[in-house]
Design an enzyme around this catalytic site. Structure first.
Site, PDB file in Angstrom:
ATOM      1  N   CYS A 117       0.814  -1.228   0.000  1.00 50.46           N
ATOM      2  CA  CYS A 117       0.000   0.000   0.000  1.00 50.46           C
ATOM      3  C   CYS A 117       0.841   1.268   0.000  1.00 50.46           C
ATOM      4  O   CYS A 117       0.321   2.356  -0.220  1.00 50.46           O
ATOM      5  CB  CYS A 117      -0.944   0.013   1.191  1.00 50.46           C
ATOM      6  SG  CYS A 117      -2.084  -1.364   1.176  1.00 50.46           S
ATOM      7  N   HIS A 257      -3.852   7.005   3.735  1.00 47.67           N
ATOM      8  CA  HIS A 257      -4.134   5.741   3.038  1.00 47.67           C
ATOM      9  C   HIS A 257      -5.527   5.265   3.462  1.00 47.67           C
ATOM     10  O   HIS A 257      -5.872   5.274   4.639  1.00 47.67           O
ATOM     11  CB  HIS A 257      -3.058   4.712   3.418  1.00 47.67           C
ATOM     12  CG  HIS A 257      -3.344   3.331   2.910  1.00 47.67           C
ATOM     13  ND1 HIS A 257      -3.751   3.087   1.620  1.00 47.67           N
ATOM     14  CD2 HIS A 257      -3.296   2.116   3.528  1.00 47.67           C
ATOM     15  CE1 HIS A 257      -3.927   1.789   1.463  1.00 47.67           C
ATOM     16  NE2 HIS A 257      -3.666   1.175   2.598  1.00 47.67           N
ATOM     17  N   ASN A 287     -10.106  -0.531   0.084  1.00 50.36           N
ATOM     18  CA  ASN A 287      -8.661  -0.339   0.089  1.00 50.36           C
ATOM     19  C   ASN A 287      -8.089  -0.785  -1.262  1.00 50.36           C
ATOM     20  O   ASN A 287      -8.022  -1.976  -1.539  1.00 50.36           O
ATOM     21  CB  ASN A 287      -8.055  -1.144   1.244  1.00 50.36           C
ATOM     22  CG  ASN A 287      -6.545  -1.046   1.317  1.00 50.36           C
ATOM     23  OD1 ASN A 287      -5.903  -0.472   0.436  1.00 50.36           O
ATOM     24  ND2 ASN A 287      -5.972  -1.613   2.374  1.00 50.36           N
TER      25      ASN A 287
HETATM   26  N1  ACO Z   1     -17.969 -10.424   8.456  1.00 51.15           N
HETATM   27  C1  ACO Z   1     -18.423 -10.840   9.659  1.00 51.15           C
HETATM   28  N2  ACO Z   1     -17.599 -11.225  10.653  1.00 51.15           N
HETATM   29  C2  ACO Z   1     -16.272 -11.182  10.425  1.00 51.15           C
HETATM   30  C3  ACO Z   1     -15.752 -10.765   9.199  1.00 51.15           C
HETATM   31  C4  ACO Z   1     -16.650 -10.370   8.190  1.00 51.15           C
HETATM   32  N3  ACO Z   1     -16.246  -9.929   6.983  1.00 51.15           N
HETATM   33  N4  ACO Z   1     -14.406 -10.827   9.264  1.00 51.15           N
HETATM   34  C5  ACO Z   1     -14.085 -11.266  10.501  1.00 51.15           C
HETATM   35  N5  ACO Z   1     -15.227 -11.495  11.190  1.00 51.15           N
HETATM   36  C6  ACO Z   1     -15.360 -11.972  12.554  1.00 51.15           C
HETATM   37  C7  ACO Z   1     -14.155 -12.681  13.047  1.00 51.15           C
HETATM   38  O1  ACO Z   1     -14.168 -14.033  12.634  1.00 51.15           O
HETATM   39  C8  ACO Z   1     -14.300 -12.536  14.551  1.00 51.15           C
HETATM   40  O2  ACO Z   1     -15.232 -13.485  14.986  1.00 51.15           O
HETATM   41  P1  ACO Z   1     -14.987 -14.251  16.391  1.00 51.15           P
HETATM   42  O3  ACO Z   1     -14.999 -13.174  17.430  1.00 51.15           O
HETATM   43  O4  ACO Z   1     -16.160 -15.176  16.457  1.00 51.15           O
HETATM   44  O5  ACO Z   1     -13.674 -14.933  16.249  1.00 51.15           O
HETATM   45  C9  ACO Z   1     -14.961 -11.157  14.703  1.00 51.15           C
HETATM   46  O6  ACO Z   1     -15.523 -10.839  13.422  1.00 51.15           O
HETATM   47  C10 ACO Z   1     -14.024 -10.056  15.100  1.00 51.15           C
HETATM   48  O7  ACO Z   1     -12.874 -10.149  14.301  1.00 51.15           O
HETATM   49  P2  ACO Z   1     -11.677  -9.173  14.522  1.00 51.15           P
HETATM   50  O8  ACO Z   1     -10.565  -9.556  13.587  1.00 51.15           O
HETATM   51  O9  ACO Z   1     -11.379  -9.034  15.973  1.00 51.15           O
HETATM   52  O10 ACO Z   1     -12.304  -7.790  14.012  1.00 51.15           O
HETATM   53  P3  ACO Z   1     -11.656  -6.383  14.108  1.00 51.15           P
HETATM   54  O11 ACO Z   1     -12.542  -5.484  14.831  1.00 51.15           O
HETATM   55  O12 ACO Z   1     -10.216  -6.426  14.493  1.00 51.15           O
HETATM   56  O13 ACO Z   1     -11.672  -5.917  12.583  1.00 51.15           O
HETATM   57  C11 ACO Z   1     -10.366  -5.820  10.582  1.00 51.15           C
HETATM   58  C12 ACO Z   1     -11.032  -6.711  11.602  1.00 51.15           C
HETATM   59  C13 ACO Z   1     -11.425  -4.961   9.911  1.00 51.15           C
HETATM   60  C14 ACO Z   1      -9.670  -6.680   9.534  1.00 51.15           C
HETATM   61  C15 ACO Z   1      -9.330  -4.904  11.287  1.00 51.15           C
HETATM   62  O14 ACO Z   1      -8.483  -5.676  12.113  1.00 51.15           O
HETATM   63  C16 ACO Z   1      -8.501  -4.127  10.328  1.00 51.15           C
HETATM   64  O15 ACO Z   1      -8.985  -3.281   9.602  1.00 51.15           O
HETATM   65  N6  ACO Z   1      -7.157  -4.344  10.292  1.00 51.15           N
HETATM   66  C17 ACO Z   1      -6.294  -3.664   9.377  1.00 51.15           C
HETATM   67  C18 ACO Z   1      -6.347  -4.368   8.083  1.00 51.15           C
HETATM   68  C19 ACO Z   1      -5.788  -3.558   6.939  1.00 51.15           C
HETATM   69  O16 ACO Z   1      -5.951  -2.363   6.896  1.00 51.15           O
HETATM   70  N7  ACO Z   1      -5.155  -4.253   6.025  1.00 51.15           N
HETATM   71  C20 ACO Z   1      -4.641  -3.658   4.855  1.00 51.15           C
HETATM   72  C21 ACO Z   1      -3.235  -3.317   5.046  1.00 51.15           C
HETATM   73  S1  ACO Z   1      -2.648  -2.339   3.746  1.00 51.15           S
HETATM   74  C22 ACO Z   1      -1.857  -3.295   2.585  1.00 51.15           C
HETATM   75  O17 ACO Z   1      -0.654  -3.284   2.515  1.00 51.15           O
HETATM   76  C23 ACO Z   1      -2.683  -4.154   1.668  1.00 51.15           C
END
Ligand code: ACO
Length: 331
Positions: A117, A257, A287
């Site tokens: 990214c 970003h 993203n």
């Molecule tokens: N729909 C429904 N539930 C989901 C989904 C979904 N799409 N995805 C995960 N869940 C569930 C999980 O399984 C988990 O369930 P559990 O509690 O029963 O185990 C629950 O939701 C909570 O999951 P978390 O991972 O704790 O959710 P969090 O609030 O941390 O949000 C997220 C997850 C959105 C991925 C967040 O961590 C995030 O945005 N991280 C940064 C990711 C990012 O920006 N990546 C790109 C990097 S840039 C690059 O170089 C490409």
């Protein structure tokens, strides 16, 4: 740091995103998710997805043409094409070379930058340096990714986050102290496994087994990326401001970003800047990795939200991990 005799400025911007819109509601029928979960956790409502026959160079080419047209620059006047991506048309040659051929930019060197990214910010940083040192006069910088092609559509934790798109800018030499006022890039390879694709490279070449293990798709530890991203972007923003001796209060527009609204909110809160000065379009595009900042930049240029003389601060983070920032005066 050594004082530069000249600098570079943006003289044209462009972007292109594929036509197909994939909404959160569409995703509900593909994986176990909901519009409510995606909106509250990420702020994303829809994203653009490339057609099966569309590749990185197809999106980048249109964005590049638009930027060149806005700049009034003939492709033959380009000294280089620098393209940030992790989803090039093929392993090699560089997609920048394919763009060079399609544009007829016969006088340009062409290379890709792999910084996930952060690809666009790394590309601008390298290009600004090449121009500032006097080696080159005009460089086309592109940020483009089609993460839809490398995301695991069975993994709800990642497939809802990403979209496809390309943005581009043309940089041209100018007096030192005009245009780009500062750049900052950094990386921490000890965190490579937070966000990576394990197979398909020389470590784990493609085999029937790697395909069966879904090793060719993005693997992400979302919480680790989240925490690091907030700290890294705050740091990148502060460092480039310090480098240019500019106060944050004087910055007119901030382009972070576009990964996740909660990450943007957290950084903005730490920096203590009002949301009116922050550009957000992740609700419409998700993203797009290297594409997010140049797409958002072109949108604010074309809509008139950024005005001549405005100070614009951009910052990013991505796989690597990599992060960085650019501060510029839009002239
Ligand atoms: N729909 C429904 N539930 C989901 C989904 C979904 N799409 N995805 C995960 N869940 C569930 C999980 O399984 C988990 O369930 P559990 O509690 O029963 O185990 C629950 O939701 C909570 O999951 P978390 O991972 O704790 O959710 P969090 O609030 O941390 O949000 C997220 C997850 C959105 C991925 C967040 O961590 C995030 O945005 N991280 C940064 C990711 C990012 O920006 N990546 C790109 C990097 S840039 C690059 O170089 C490409």
């Amino acid at each position: 740091m050594q004082k530069l005799l000249r600098g570079s400025k943006v003289i044209g911007t462009g972007h292109y995103c594929p036509e197909r819109v994939l909404s959160n509601h569409d995703l509900e029928s593909m994986v176990d998710t909901s519009d409510e979960w995606i909106v509250t956790r990420t702020g994303i409502r829809e994203r653009r997805i490339a057609a099966s026959e569309e590749a990185c160079s197809d999106l980048a080419y249109v964005a590049a043409q638009r930027a060149l047209e806005a700049a009034g620059v003939d492709p033959k006047e380009l000294d280089a094409i620098v393209l940030g991506t992790v989803t090039g048309d093929m392993q090699f040659p560089a997609t920048a070379c394919l763009i060079q051929n399609r544009l007829g930019a016969t006088n340009a060197a062409a290379f890709d930058v792999s910084a996930a990214c952060s690809g666009f910010i790394y590309g601008v940083t390298a290009s600004h340096a090449l121009i500032s040192c006097g080696r080159m006069n005009r460089i086309l910088v592109i940020g483009v990714d089609l993460l839809s092609k490398i995301v695991d559509w069975q993994d709800r934790a990642t497939c809802v986050l990403f979209g496809d798109g390309a943005g581009a800018v043309v940089l041209e030499a100018c007096e030192a102290g005009e245009g780009i006022l500062g750049t900052y890039i950094k990386s921490d390879g000890s965190l490579a496994e937070l966000l990576h694709i394990p197979s398909g490279g020389s470590r784990q070449p493609a085999t029937a087994e790697t395909i069966a293990q879904r090793g060719h798709f993005i693997k992400m530890k979302g919480d680790g990326v989240f925490k690091y991203a907030v700290r890294a972007m705050e740091d990148a923003a502060k460092r480039v401001l310090e480098q240019a001796s500019v106060a944050l209060e004087d910055v007119n527009l901030i382009i972070p970003h576009q990964a996740n609204m909660r990450i943007v909110d957290a950084v903005v809160k730490r920096l203590e800047v009002p949301m009116e000065r922050v550009v957000v379009n992740l609700d419409r595009y998700g993203n797009t990795s290297s594409g997010t900042i140049p797409i958002a930049f072109d949108e604010v240029v074309r809509s008139g939200r950024v005005k001549k003389g405005d100070l614009v601060l951009m910052f990013t983070f991505g796989g690597g991990l990599t992060w960085g920032s650019v501060l510029l005066r839009y002239i």
